[in-house]
Design a protein around this motif. Structure first.
Motif, mmCIF file in Angstrom:
data_model
loop_
_atom_site.group_PDB
_atom_site.id
_atom_site.type_symbol
_atom_site.label_atom_id
_atom_site.label_comp_id
_atom_site.label_asym_id
_atom_site.label_seq_id
_atom_site.Cartn_x
_atom_site.Cartn_y
_atom_site.Cartn_z
ATOM 1 N N LEU A 53 -1.510 -2.902 -6.005
ATOM 2 C CA LEU A 53 -2.389 -3.986 -6.433
ATOM 3 C C LEU A 53 -3.511 -3.409 -7.289
ATOM 4 O O LEU A 53 -4.147 -2.422 -6.912
ATOM 5 C CB LEU A 53 -3.010 -4.706 -5.236
ATOM 6 N N MET A 54 -3.754 -4.053 -8.417
ATOM 7 C CA MET A 54 -4.924 -3.758 -9.229
ATOM 8 C C MET A 54 -5.893 -4.924 -9.094
ATOM 9 O O MET A 54 -5.477 -6.083 -9.148
ATOM 10 C CB MET A 54 -4.526 -3.568 -10.696
ATOM 11 N N PHE A 55 -7.176 -4.604 -8.910
ATOM 12 C CA PHE A 55 -8.165 -5.668 -8.726
ATOM 13 C C PHE A 55 -9.412 -5.329 -9.530
ATOM 14 O O PHE A 55 -9.741 -4.162 -9.756
ATOM 15 C CB PHE A 55 -8.490 -5.873 -7.236
ATOM 16 N N ARG A 56 -10.118 -6.372 -9.974
ATOM 17 C CA ARG A 56 -11.274 -6.192 -10.856
ATOM 18 C C ARG A 56 -12.550 -6.829 -10.302
ATOM 19 O O ARG A 56 -13.565 -6.867 -10.997
ATOM 20 C CB ARG A 56 -10.960 -6.784 -12.234
ATOM 21 N N ASP A 57 -12.492 -7.348 -9.102
ATOM 22 C CA ASP A 57 -13.666 -7.969 -8.509
ATOM 23 C C ASP A 57 -14.693 -6.897 -8.156
ATOM 24 O O ASP A 57 -14.429 -6.011 -7.335
ATOM 25 C CB ASP A 57 -13.257 -8.764 -7.268
ATOM 26 N N GLU A 112 -1.464 -9.405 -18.457
ATOM 27 C CA GLU A 112 -1.994 -10.759 -18.300
ATOM 28 C C GLU A 112 -3.140 -10.715 -17.298
ATOM 29 O O GLU A 112 -2.936 -10.674 -16.087
ATOM 30 C CB GLU A 112 -0.878 -11.687 -17.813
ATOM 31 N N LYS A 113 -4.366 -10.734 -17.778
ATOM 32 C CA LYS A 113 -5.518 -10.429 -16.938
ATOM 33 C C LYS A 113 -6.134 -11.652 -16.267
ATOM 34 O O LYS A 113 -7.213 -11.583 -15.726
ATOM 35 C CB LYS A 113 -6.574 -9.704 -17.768
ATOM 36 N N CYS A 114 -5.421 -12.788 -16.300
ATOM 37 C CA CYS A 114 -5.990 -13.975 -15.668
ATOM 38 C C CYS A 114 -5.886 -13.907 -14.156
ATOM 39 O O CYS A 114 -6.575 -14.635 -13.453
ATOM 40 C CB CYS A 114 -5.291 -15.232 -16.199
ATOM 41 N N LEU A 115 -5.017 -13.044 -13.641
ATOM 42 C CA LEU A 115 -4.784 -12.998 -12.206
ATOM 43 C C LEU A 115 -5.489 -11.788 -11.608
ATOM 44 O O LEU A 115 -5.347 -10.672 -12.095
ATOM 45 C CB LEU A 115 -3.277 -12.911 -11.944
ATOM 46 N N ASP A 116 -6.241 -12.003 -10.559
ATOM 47 C CA ASP A 116 -6.961 -10.923 -9.899
ATOM 48 C C ASP A 116 -6.984 -11.199 -8.403
ATOM 49 O O ASP A 116 -7.530 -12.231 -7.983
ATOM 50 C CB ASP A 116 -8.386 -10.806 -10.436
ATOM 51 N N PRO A 117 -6.391 -10.336 -7.567
ATOM 52 C CA PRO A 117 -5.706 -9.105 -7.942
ATOM 53 C C PRO A 117 -4.333 -9.378 -8.565
ATOM 54 O O PRO A 117 -3.833 -10.491 -8.492
ATOM 55 C CB PRO A 117 -5.555 -8.378 -6.603
ATOM 56 N N GLN A 118 -3.749 -8.331 -9.141
ATOM 57 C CA GLN A 118 -2.430 -8.487 -9.716
ATOM 58 C C GLN A 118 -1.551 -7.303 -9.361
ATOM 59 O O GLN A 118 -2.035 -6.203 -9.074
ATOM 60 C CB GLN A 118 -2.492 -8.664 -11.227
ATOM 61 N N LEU A 119 -0.264 -7.553 -9.365
ATOM 62 C CA LEU A 119 0.727 -6.531 -9.053
ATOM 63 C C LEU A 119 0.939 -5.639 -10.264
ATOM 64 O O LEU A 119 1.044 -6.126 -11.391
ATOM 65 C CB LEU A 119 2.045 -7.204 -8.667
ATOM 66 N N GLY A 155 0.803 -1.214 0.000
ATOM 67 C CA GLY A 155 0.000 0.000 0.000
ATOM 68 C C GLY A 155 0.829 1.254 0.000
ATOM 69 O O GLY A 155 1.912 1.304 -0.581
ATOM 70 N N GLY A 156 0.310 2.291 0.706
ATOM 71 C CA GLY A 156 0.932 3.599 0.643
ATOM 72 C C GLY A 156 1.631 4.045 1.904
ATOM 73 O O GLY A 156 2.234 5.112 1.925
ATOM 74 N N ILE A 157 1.578 3.239 2.971
ATOM 75 C CA ILE A 157 2.032 3.739 4.266
ATOM 76 C C ILE A 157 3.367 3.135 4.673
ATOM 77 O O ILE A 157 3.603 1.939 4.516
ATOM 78 C CB ILE A 157 0.955 3.482 5.355
ATOM 79 N N ASP A 158 4.254 4.010 5.184
ATOM 80 C CA ASP A 158 5.514 3.582 5.778
ATOM 81 C C ASP A 158 5.318 3.371 7.278
ATOM 82 O O ASP A 158 4.221 3.569 7.812
ATOM 83 C CB ASP A 158 6.590 4.638 5.532
ATOM 84 N N VAL A 159 6.411 3.003 7.957
ATOM 85 C CA VAL A 159 6.315 2.638 9.367
ATOM 86 C C VAL A 159 7.155 3.586 10.212
ATOM 87 O O VAL A 159 8.390 3.508 10.219
ATOM 88 C CB VAL A 159 6.768 1.179 9.592
#
Length: 508
Positions: free
Chosen positions: A431-435, A256-263, A182-186
């Motif tokens: 992550l990109m997701f299409r669900d 390659e759109k077979c994977l959801d979510p994908q990097l 995601g977007g957050i550091d520690v």
């Protein structure tokens, strides 16, 4: 079952603010069986632990947790971003200090790299910026030498290489099958919760996502690529003897759109030219994913971004608005950059960056008209005297998240802002997701998160609803407001902005 198939047991869990993300990250590390790989822009060894599981073990800081984990025999590798030792001297010293703190605490089987991006600016730009470089070197030379890093000592002696690109990604993966990205550091600065009931300079809205399943091995492979590149670029080592990370299979292309979510990633390399200030883009999956999704948008695009400065995305949004007459755009951003609000920075570079953002907003507003809402978060309480840059009398909530939701067709959560730097220069991972159900659930959750008591006051898929709620709140005193959102302060940003065309937009 092939791991390309998403099963009911695969986890996809958005984590809003550090109050959700930090404990989840701690549990990921505590649950690791054999390996933990972590890549962060900022990672403070002194940061407090938040999970009940860690505290039950008597662990108090991230240095404690990583020492405990490596002591169990788990192979630990930590890739920390380094920063230009001259122009980002405070961040550079802080990165080395934290890496040293981890190194002092961790056993020899742990490996720690503090890595500059491999891109170096060409000689021409050292000449152009020489007066500024000289001023920074003079400032460094006035420091106690014991407080300077080896790279800063080299700079004081005249050996200066500009490093305008960084490793901006933030993720961890355990055992190749469980990840948070995601977007957050520690560090302590980034800790906040959904109430945001604290001084403005302690607020921090951010979003990550916890996943298992077929995408986790791709996240591991991406770490391996970044780690091995950092080793080849002679990144500073603060742990045990360095070893490479195996990459057992090539990374799947984003097409390659077979994977959801994908990097999806942004990766660049050294330009190899004396005329180039920045990097040569190699992988621009963030840009491609956004442009592709926007091109097919029909009803609603919801965006949270720290920066909105990338003209190609603004132009794509404008084309979509003209093509789809019902398309709505809801854009949530911080009032100004963090260094303007809290550090008082008014240099020409940050003024130019704001001018790029205003140009992008103008492009979109001409196309969308009243189908576009531009909003900024603020607390429902009055700002104390001398609060920097309050919004309509209230303390701001600093927004750092990077989320794009297009209809119910595509979502992105990650480290990349909508600026040229994230789209083409910095190393980024999302992550990109299409669900459709996941997209809808996150959008509904964010609607209630921001609008609070007003989440049901109209159709939340219409920009006019958000704009009306924010405008009505702005007319009330801060204590009477029951929403976090107000209209974005465009007028004061226009007064602040200054356009400087000599610098490449990817720098911002």
């Amino acid at each position: 079952m092939p791991r390309d198939v998403v099963t009911d047991q695969d986890l996809f869990r958005p984590l809003i603010t550090a109050s959700e993300m930090f404990p989840a990250l701690e549990r990921l590390v505590l649950g690791a069986r054999s390996e933990v790989l972590m890549a962060f822009r900022i990672f403070d060894a002194r940061a407090s632990l938040r999970s009940a599981e860690a505290r039950k073990l008597g662990l108090k800081t991230w240095a404690d947790l990583l020492a405990h984990t490596a002591g169990r025999g788990v192979k630990l590798r930590l890739l920390m971003a380094d920063f230009d030792p001259v122009f980002a001297s405070d961040l550079h010293r802080a990165a080395w200090a934290s890496a040293r703190n981890f190194g002092h605490r961790l056993p020899d089987n742990a490996e720690i790299l503090c890595a500059l991006h491999e891109c170096k600016s060409g000689a021409l730009w050292r000449r152009i910026f020489w007066s500024k470089i000289k001023a920074r070197i003079d400032e460094l030379s006035r420091h106690d030498g014991a407080h300077l890093t080896p790279l800063q000592h080299q700079a004081v002696k005249g050996k200066v290489t500009l490093r305008p690109v960084s490793l901006h990604q933030k993720f961890a993966v355990a055992d190749g099958d469980h990840a948070i990205i995601g977007g957050i550091d520690v560090d302590e600065r980034r800790y906040d919760d959904a109430d945001h009931d604290r001084p403005a300079n302690e607020t921090w809205h951010d979003i990550s996502v916890e996943v298992t399943g077929a995408v986790a091995p791709d996240i591991r492979r991406h770490f391996a690529d970044c780690w091995n590149r950092a080793r080849r670029a002679d990144a500073a080592s603060f742990g045990g003897s360095l070893t490479g990370v195996d990459q057992t299979a090539p990374l799947r292309p984003a097409s390659e759109k077979c994977l959801d979510p994908q990097l999806i990633r942004t990766i660049s390399c050294h330009p190899g030219s004396a005329l180039r200030l920045g990097a040569s883009p190699q992988v621009t999956e963030h840009e491609a994913a956004h442009l592709d999704a926007i091109e097919g948008a029909e009803r609603l695009i919801y965006i949270e971004t720290q920066f909105f400065r990338h003209a190609p995305i603004a132009r794509a949004l404008a084309r979509a608005a003209q093509r789809a007459p019902e398309l709505q755009l809801i854009l949530v951003m911080p009032t100004e950059p963090e260094r303007v609000i809290f550090n008082g920075d008014d240099g020409i570079d940050v003024r130019h960056a704001q001018s790029l953002q205003l140009r992008c907003l103008d492009i979109c507003r001409r196309a969308f008209g009243d189908r576009m809402a531009v909003l900024a978060p603020a607390q429902p309480r009055a700002a104390p005297d001398h609060t920097p840059l309050p919004l309509q009398g209230a303390e701001i909530i600093y927004l750092h998240s990077k989320v794009t939701l297009v209809d119910e067709a595509m979502g992105i959560i990650g480290s990349a802002n909508l600026n040229g730097r994230s789209m083409r220069w910095d190393t980024e991972a999302s992550l990109m997701f299409r669900d459709a159900a996941q997209i809808r659930a996150l959008r509904n959750r964010l609607t209630r998160y921001w609008l609070r008591d007003h989440a049901d006051d109209g159709d939340p898929t219409r920009a006019a609803t958000w704009q009306r709620i924010a405008a009505n709140a702005a007319m009330l005193s801060p204590e009477r407001r029951s929403t976090f959102l107000l209209p974005w302060p465009e007028r004061r940003n226009r007064r602040f902005a200054r356009f400087l065309p000599i610098l490449p937009p990817e720098m911002f």
